[in-house]
Design a protein around this motif. Structure first.
Motif, short mmCIF file in Angstrom:
data_model
loop_
_atom_site.label_atom_id
_atom_site.label_comp_id
_atom_site.label_asym_id
_atom_site.label_seq_id
_atom_site.Cartn_x
_atom_site.Cartn_y
_atom_site.Cartn_z
N THR A 1 -11.79 15.03 13.15
CA THR A 1 -12.77 14.33 12.31
C THR A 1 -13.84 15.29 11.80
O THR A 1 -14.05 16.35 12.37
N GLY A 2 -14.51 14.86 10.74
CA GLY A 2 -15.60 15.65 10.18
C GLY A 2 -15.13 16.59 9.09
O GLY A 2 -13.95 16.90 8.97
N PHE A 3 -16.08 17.03 8.31
CA PHE A 3 -15.73 17.90 7.19
C PHE A 3 -15.63 19.37 7.60
O PHE A 3 -15.15 20.20 6.84
N CYS B 1 -16.51 29.72 -2.35
CA CYS B 1 -17.00 28.35 -2.57
C CYS B 1 -15.90 27.43 -3.07
O CYS B 1 -15.78 26.29 -2.62
N LEU B 2 -15.07 27.91 -4.00
CA LEU B 2 -13.97 27.09 -4.50
C LEU B 2 -12.99 26.75 -3.39
O LEU B 2 -12.53 25.60 -3.28
N TYR B 3 -12.65 27.73 -2.58
CA TYR B 3 -11.72 27.46 -1.47
C TYR B 3 -12.34 26.52 -0.45
O TYR B 3 -11.65 25.66 0.10
N ILE B 4 -13.63 26.64 -0.20
CA ILE B 4 -14.29 25.75 0.75
C ILE B 4 -14.29 24.31 0.24
O ILE B 4 -13.93 23.38 0.97
N VAL B 5 -14.70 24.09 -1.00
CA VAL B 5 -14.73 22.71 -1.51
C VAL B 5 -13.32 22.15 -1.65
O VAL B 5 -13.10 20.95 -1.43
N TYR B 6 -12.35 23.00 -1.95
CA TYR B 6 -10.96 22.55 -1.96
C TYR B 6 -10.54 22.12 -0.56
O TYR B 6 -9.94 21.04 -0.38
N GLY B 7 -10.84 22.93 0.44
CA GLY B 7 -10.48 22.60 1.82
C GLY B 7 -11.16 21.32 2.29
O GLY B 7 -10.54 20.48 2.97
N ILE B 8 -12.43 21.14 1.93
CA ILE B 8 -13.14 19.92 2.29
C ILE B 8 -12.51 18.72 1.59
O ILE B 8 -12.33 17.66 2.20
N PHE B 9 -12.15 18.87 0.33
CA PHE B 9 -11.51 17.78 -0.40
C PHE B 9 -10.20 17.36 0.28
O PHE B 9 -9.98 16.17 0.54
N TYR C 1 -9.78 10.94 6.36
CA TYR C 1 -10.30 9.60 6.11
C TYR C 1 -9.17 8.58 6.08
O TYR C 1 -9.25 7.52 6.71
N GLU C 2 -8.11 8.91 5.38
CA GLU C 2 -6.97 7.99 5.30
C GLU C 2 -6.29 7.85 6.66
O GLU C 2 -5.87 6.75 7.04
N TYR C 3 -6.20 8.93 7.40
CA TYR C 3 -5.59 8.86 8.74
C TYR C 3 -6.42 7.96 9.66
O TYR C 3 -5.86 7.12 10.37
N GLN C 4 -7.74 8.12 9.63
CA GLN C 4 -8.60 7.29 10.48
C GLN C 4 -8.49 5.82 10.10
O GLN C 4 -8.44 4.95 10.98
N ASN C 5 -8.44 5.51 8.81
CA ASN C 5 -8.28 4.12 8.37
C ASN C 5 -6.93 3.55 8.80
O ASN C 5 -6.84 2.39 9.24
N THR C 6 -5.88 4.34 8.67
CA THR C 6 -4.54 3.90 9.07
C THR C 6 -4.49 3.62 10.57
O THR C 6 -3.93 2.61 11.00
N GLU C 7 -5.09 4.51 11.35
CA GLU C 7 -5.11 4.32 12.80
C GLU C 7 -5.92 3.08 13.18
O GLU C 7 -5.54 2.34 14.08
N PRO D 1 0.83 -1.21 0.00
CA PRO D 1 0.00 0.00 0.00
C PRO D 1 0.86 1.27 0.00
O PRO D 1 2.00 1.26 0.45
N MET D 2 0.29 2.33 -0.50
CA MET D 2 0.98 3.61 -0.59
C MET D 2 1.22 4.16 0.82
O MET D 2 0.36 4.06 1.69
N SER D 3 2.37 4.75 1.04
CA SER D 3 2.65 5.35 2.34
C SER D 3 1.75 6.57 2.55
O SER D 3 1.29 7.20 1.59
N PHE D 4 1.52 6.88 3.81
CA PHE D 4 0.63 8.00 4.12
C PHE D 4 1.15 9.33 3.57
O PHE D 4 0.39 10.08 2.95
N PRO D 5 2.43 9.66 3.74
CA PRO D 5 2.92 10.91 3.14
C PRO D 5 2.78 10.95 1.62
O PRO D 5 2.50 12.00 1.04
N MET D 6 2.95 9.81 0.97
CA MET D 6 2.78 9.78 -0.49
C MET D 6 1.31 10.03 -0.86
O MET D 6 1.01 10.70 -1.84
N MET D 7 0.40 9.50 -0.05
CA MET D 7 -1.02 9.74 -0.29
C MET D 7 -1.34 11.23 -0.11
O MET D 7 -2.11 11.81 -0.86
N VAL D 8 -0.72 11.86 0.89
CA VAL D 8 -0.92 13.30 1.10
C VAL D 8 -0.40 14.08 -0.11
O VAL D 8 -1.04 15.02 -0.58
#
Length: 165
Positions: A93-95, A136-144, A151-157, A13-20
């Motif tokens: 956690t959370g968006f 709106c663009l900055y908000i959806v970017y931040g949420i993304f 999500y990946e951090y919670q799965n890894t933990e 699996p891909m390392s967490f920093p690589m996923m970031v």
């Protein structure tokens, strides 16, 4: 028969920093392209090429090559933003945290970095469509960025805790 007994090997699996890294790059490329489309369809007065104005000479920066280079540069800058989120906010956690991160990035660009971009009006002089579209663009970017990293951090933990027990 002997081949049937061999265990299947799966890719590591891909390392967490690589996923970031990939989250930041893809997020920056995608959302800056959406920003260019917002400019193209007159939702905003700000185009991605504004990034090149203080640094590049010549009129090429206003053409398609300038747009392409600007989108690529925004992708690279987004990698830095993703690692900042990873370092500071990945455990939340959370968006809502990602939404707040997008708002903070908007405020940083439109208040703090505004003097770097000579063709960008101050926030009080921008029209309402530009402000709403940009926020709106900055908000959806931040949420993304936030939701992907969290999500990946919670799965890894969760996997780490399962293997520890």
């Amino acid at each position: 028969m002997e081949n049937d007994r061999k265990e299947k090997t799966y890719p590591k699996p891909m390392s967490f920093p690589m996923m970031v890294f990939w989250t930041g790059l893809i997020g920056g490329l995608f959302w800056s392209t959406i920003g260019w489309l917002a400019y193209y369809f007159n939702f905003t007065e700000i185009r991605p090429n504004i990034l090149l104005e203080p640094w590049a000479l010549g009129s090429w920066k206003y053409g398609w090559i300038g747009t392409l280079i600007s989108i690529l540069l925004l992708g690279c800058i987004s990698v830095v933003a993703a690692f900042i989120y990873y370092a500071a906010l990945r455990k939340f956690t959370g968006f809502w945290v990602g939404l707040g991160y997008g708002v903070v990035l908007f405020l940083l660009v439109f208040f703090v970095l505004n003097p770097l971009f000579p063709s960008m009006d101050s926030i009080v002089d921008l029209n309402r469509d530009t402000l709403i579209s940009s926020v709106c663009l900055y908000i959806v970017y931040g949420i993304f960025i936030g939701y992907s990293i969290n999500y990946e951090y919670q799965n890894t933990e969760m996997k780490r805790k399962e293997t520890a027990s």
